[in-house]
Design a protein around this motif. Sequence first.
Motif, PDB file in Angstrom:
ATOM      1  N   THR A  54       0.836  -1.201   0.000  1.00 33.34           N
ATOM      2  CA  THR A  54       0.000   0.000   0.000  1.00 33.34           C
ATOM      3  C   THR A  54       0.868   1.247   0.000  1.00 33.34           C
ATOM      4  N   LEU A  55       1.948   1.231   0.752  1.00 36.88           N
ATOM      5  CA  LEU A  55       2.867   2.365   0.784  1.00 36.88           C
ATOM      6  C   LEU A  55       3.514   2.575  -0.579  1.00 36.88           C
ATOM      7  N   GLN A  56       3.927   1.486  -1.230  1.00 41.85           N
ATOM      8  CA  GLN A  56       4.505   1.613  -2.569  1.00 41.85           C
ATOM      9  C   GLN A  56       3.492   2.202  -3.544  1.00 41.85           C
ATOM     10  N   ALA A  57       2.264   1.746  -3.493  1.00 40.22           N
ATOM     11  CA  ALA A  57       1.230   2.251  -4.402  1.00 40.22           C
ATOM     12  C   ALA A  57       0.902   3.704  -4.097  1.00 40.22           C
ATOM     13  N   TYR A  58       0.886   4.059  -2.833  1.00 36.48           N
ATOM     14  CA  TYR A  58       0.620   5.444  -2.430  1.00 36.48           C
ATOM     15  C   TYR A  58       1.710   6.367  -2.954  1.00 36.48           C
TER      16      TYR A  58
END
Length: 137
Positions: A54-58
Amino acid sequence: MMRHFNILCFTEFNDATLTRIFSTIVDWHLGAKHDGKQFDNDVQRLGSKCVSATLQAYRWAMRELLPTPQKVHYTFNLRDFSRVVQGIMLHVPCEGFDGGSFIRLWLHEMLRVFGDRLIEDADREKFHTFLMECMQK
């Protein structure tokens, strides 16, 4: 005159801080008992990986999906990150919910929070491709 003005600012959280905050929350939810039931071990192991993805996508959305005059709503902030985590935490343990189901839940929340905001097919395709790469990792 200066006493009437206040300057408020804060620095953005770094990746390690965001990972620690949201991993703690997700790991607690996945490890806790809900009505006497608990998530499987394979689902519990995916908690920190889910937060990392999720952090990578954010970060990717903030870097690649920039706002333009036609796409002024392409502004992503920490609230979007927390909505994905909140959507995942709404699920409680049930029969047949395994690691694959958890990954599908994460994908659904990512598409709900980030994907529903995209208005061009090219942007949707780029985002879907990025999510598939994240899921394979």
